[in-house]
Design an enzyme around this catalytic site. Structure first.
Site, short mmCIF file in Angstrom:
data_model
loop_
_atom_site.label_atom_id
_atom_site.label_comp_id
_atom_site.label_asym_id
_atom_site.label_seq_id
_atom_site.Cartn_x
_atom_site.Cartn_y
_atom_site.Cartn_z
N THR A 1 32.96 50.36 47.01
CA THR A 1 34.19 50.84 46.36
C THR A 1 34.18 52.36 46.29
OG1 THR A 1 34.63 48.82 45.16
CG2 THR A 1 35.39 50.85 44.12
N HIS B 1 35.29 37.68 48.38
CA HIS B 1 34.40 38.28 47.38
C HIS B 1 34.15 37.26 46.26
CE1 HIS B 1 32.29 41.00 44.92
NE2 HIS B 1 33.04 42.08 45.04
N ASN C 1 29.43 39.41 42.03
CA ASN C 1 29.51 40.55 41.09
C ASN C 1 30.42 40.38 39.88
OD1 ASN C 1 27.68 41.69 42.77
ND2 ASN C 1 29.11 43.05 43.81
N TYR D 1 33.34 39.00 39.50
CA TYR D 1 34.80 39.02 39.64
C TYR D 1 35.36 37.59 39.58
CZ TYR D 1 33.96 43.89 40.48
OH TYR D 1 33.55 45.19 40.31
N ASN E 1 28.86 43.28 35.92
CA ASN E 1 30.11 43.07 35.16
C ASN E 1 29.99 42.02 34.07
OD1 ASN E 1 31.87 45.04 36.39
ND2 ASN E 1 31.66 43.83 38.25
C1 8OZ Z 1 31.37 49.49 42.06
C2 8OZ Z 1 32.48 49.99 41.41
C3 8OZ Z 1 33.64 49.26 41.38
C4 8OZ Z 1 33.71 48.03 42.02
C5 8OZ Z 1 31.55 45.25 43.40
C6 8OZ Z 1 33.78 45.88 44.06
O1 8OZ Z 1 30.59 45.46 42.64
C7 8OZ Z 1 32.69 46.22 43.39
C8 8OZ Z 1 32.60 47.53 42.69
C9 8OZ Z 1 31.44 48.27 42.71
O2 8OZ Z 1 31.61 44.26 44.12
#
Ligand code: 8OZ
Length: 363
Positions: A27, A176, A179, A181, A236
């Site tokens: 990112t 994806h 992480n 999400y 996250n």
């Molecule tokens: C770092 C900052 C923002 C998003 C991920 C898309 O960790 C990200 C991401 C990484 O998969």
């Protein structure tokens, strides 16, 4: 045993990659107005086209799927046109590039959501994490739980985005699922306490990842579809009580779909590989096609894993930021430049397209 190297060609679906080094999704927050990637983004990826495969930065499939400022999308005509410049530039240099399809779920902020609404999630549990919005790192907003009847629309958003990516000239797409999400929020029980068909059992928590992947593979072809997972990464604020059983199951089902690759973040994303016990070979055994290993690899570890048949391709993230010719440096053992953290997220050319390649050797 024939010795294998990272610097030999390798098949991926119907493609022949020039080497086994993959540029991991990164990112960088440099999309323009309308979340459109422009000429600068094309230049950045073209500089890195000597990677066997580039996986694009995470790219939102809808406005609802966005969680950070200035990340690119793949749901408008202008975005498709912008990405076409990127794929043309990478292909002109002989490279290959997949687009990473992204829905952030609860990792978002009301300022980025349609009509300032709350971000969506499997359950109304706020993530302990920050996002980057209005040029600052701030706590994510409290999410609302998705209604069962909304889920089909999200799957359709993934499907349409995948079709758009192919229209933009990408060689394939990566779902994806990592992480913390949206798809990972459904898969891991720390974020999912639903009692409908998308929560509770391992099968139910896997359902959204599998339905999204099936829709994407149906749309663009299984040979052009990959999936990224991060079974034990706490990224996250995500957690799970049973990651081995959960991801063994997901990978068995992905294998049945015949997708091109499985991309695994081993350990904590961008952090220690041994953050929690996990048997990655159990995933490898369950997946017959290409296994892309990621996180904290160096040449020695990657070569050993390759020779033992534990992975086929190796994705490197951070080294590609400050080393556009990372593959060449890895091959000749040249020192690696360090990245500048202050220009990682957002901004212009500085710390993006201005990292030099190795100076040519003096004859
Ligand atoms: C770092 C900052 C923002 C998003 C991920 C898309 O960790 C990200 C991401 C990484 O998969």
């Amino acid at each position: 045993m024939t010795s294998k190297t990272l610097f030999e060609p390798s098949a991926l679906g119907s493609l022949t990659l020039s080497n086994r080094v993959v540029m991991a999704p990164l990112t960088r927050n440099r999309a323009g107005v309308g979340f459109v990637p422009g000429d600068l983004v094309a230049e950045y990826y073209a500089q890195r086209a000597s990677a066997g495969l580039i996986i694009s930065e995470a790219t939102q499939i809808s406005q609802q799927g966005q969680g950070y400022q200035d990340t690119p999308g793949i749901y408008t005509e202008a975005q498709i046109d912008g990405w076409r410049k990127v794929t043309n530039a990478v292909h002109a240099k002989g490279g290959h590039i997949f687009l990473q399809l992204w829905h952030v779920g609860r990792v978002s902020h009301v300022d980025l959501q349609p009509d300032g609404q709350r971000p969506v999630a499997p359950s109304a549990i706020r993530a302990e994490t920050k996002t980057f919005v209005n040029n600052a790192f701030v706590d994510v907003s409290a999410p609302r739980a998705l209604e069962l009847r909304e889920i089909a629309g999200i799957i359709e958003d993934f499907r349409r985005a995948a079709a758009n990516a192919i229209a933009a000239g990408f060689d394939g797409v990566e779902v994806h699922g990592a992480n913390g999400y949206l798809l990972d929020q459904f898969a891991r029980d720390g974020a999912n306490c639903r009692s409908d068909a998308y929560g509770g059992s391992i099968e139910n928590r896997a359902r959204l990842t599998l339905e999204v992947t099936a829709a994407v593979a149906e749309e663009v072809g299984a040979e052009r579809t990959g999936v990224r997972i991060s079974p034990v990464s706490p990224a996250n604020g995500i957690s799970a009580s049973d990651p081995q059983a959960q991801f063994n199951y997901i990978v068995e089902k992905l294998d049945e779909m015949g997708i091109a690759y499985l991309h695994v973040v081993e350990g904590a994303t961008g952090g220690p590989r041994d953050v929690a016990p996990f048997d990655y070979e159990a995933l490898r055994r369950r997946f017959r096609s290409t296994y892309i290993a990621n996180n904290g690899y160096d040449l020695e570890l990657a070569t050993t894993r390759l020779e033992h048949g534990l992975a086929d391709l190796f994705a490197f993230g951070r080294p590609f930021i400050a080393n556009p010719d990372f593959v060449e440096r890895l091959k000749v053992g040249a020192p690696l430049a360090n990245l500048d953290m202050s220009t990682l997220y957002g901004g212009g050319t500085a710390g993006y397209t201005d990292y030099p390649t190795l100076a040519p050797a003096v004859a």
